[in-house]
Scaffold this active site. Sequence first.
Site, PDB file in Angstrom:
ATOM      1  CG  ASN A 148      21.461  46.484  12.441  1.00 51.12           C
ATOM      2  OD1 ASN A 148      20.770  46.551  11.422  1.00 51.12           O
ATOM      3  ND2 ASN A 148      21.941  45.348  12.892  1.00 51.12           N
ATOM      4  CB  ALA A 149      24.264  52.263  14.791  1.00 48.09           C
ATOM      5  CB  VAL A 150      22.055  54.523  10.493  1.00 47.52           C
ATOM      6  CG1 VAL A 150      21.225  55.524   9.701  1.00 47.52           C
ATOM      7  CG2 VAL A 150      23.522  54.943  10.493  1.00 47.52           C
ATOM      8  CB  THR A 151      17.922  51.128  11.609  1.00 48.70           C
ATOM      9  OG1 THR A 151      18.369  50.787  10.292  1.00 48.70           O
ATOM     10  CG2 THR A 151      16.452  50.777  11.741  1.00 48.70           C
ATOM     11  CG  ASP A 205      13.806  53.824   6.086  1.00 49.28           C
ATOM     12  OD1 ASP A 205      14.120  52.826   6.754  1.00 49.28           O
ATOM     13  OD2 ASP A 205      13.090  53.756   5.072  1.00 49.28           O
ATOM     14  CG  ASP A 213      18.458  52.099   7.244  1.00 47.08           C
ATOM     15  OD1 ASP A 213      18.079  52.148   6.070  1.00 47.08           O
ATOM     16  OD2 ASP A 213      17.674  51.960   8.203  1.00 47.08           O
ATOM     17  CG  ASP A 265      14.772  49.154   7.597  1.00 46.01           C
ATOM     18  OD1 ASP A 265      15.110  50.284   7.996  1.00 46.01           O
ATOM     19  OD2 ASP A 265      14.177  48.979   6.518  1.00 46.01           O
ATOM     20  CG  ASP A 308      10.663  51.219   8.015  1.00 51.39           C
ATOM     21  OD1 ASP A 308      11.483  52.060   8.439  1.00 51.39           O
ATOM     22  OD2 ASP A 308      10.817  50.574   6.962  1.00 51.39           O
TER      23      ASP A 308
END
Length: 207
Positions: A29-32, A66, A69, A87, A91
């Site tokens: 979620n952090a990377v998203t 994207d 994650d 996510d 997007d």
Amino acid sequence: MLNVFARVHVNRVVQPLGRWLVARGVTPNAVTVIGTVGTVAAALWFLPRGELFVGTLVIWFFVMFDMIDGAMARARGRNSPFGAVLDSTCDRLADGALFAALAWWALGIGQQRLVGIAALICLIAGSLVSYVKARAEGAGLSADGGLVERPERLILGLVGSGLEGLGVPYALAVALWLLAVASVWTFGQRIVAVYRSAQQATPAGQA
């Protein structure tokens, strides 16, 4: 469509990185969120100012988050329902920022009204393509596939903007009009897919 041919090769690159990040306590979620914030900020900062090539490179860097994650979620061995919603929402936000920024440039300092119209069509049609699938799945129906999905939309949009930034004539116009037509076509394909799925789900004698 691209998913079928390229995703396996892309996963070979991002899966080791995903496992490395998970091992260090980073969450998908952090990377998203980081990828989305970076994409939106880069699109709205670089593209309207006419810095198309640099903007394309920066946006592409954050778009790749994207892929990461998803690899991280697979490395953890579980998918979070909240993460899936986050996510998908991110997007839509990133895609909207990209095509809105291209329209902003084209209708502003780019002085290319037709390109701006194409960008707006891509923005609306791309959102509808994704919405139809989400709404259909919520109703227990199927709306998969289509001529262009999110990877194709991003590739065409970013390749066009990057080449335009390098001075290739009509690169963005060609890319966006091809994408606009293909996105409208895909929207139609998904509506038909939903209709067929609904017909198959309707018991005999109740159609």
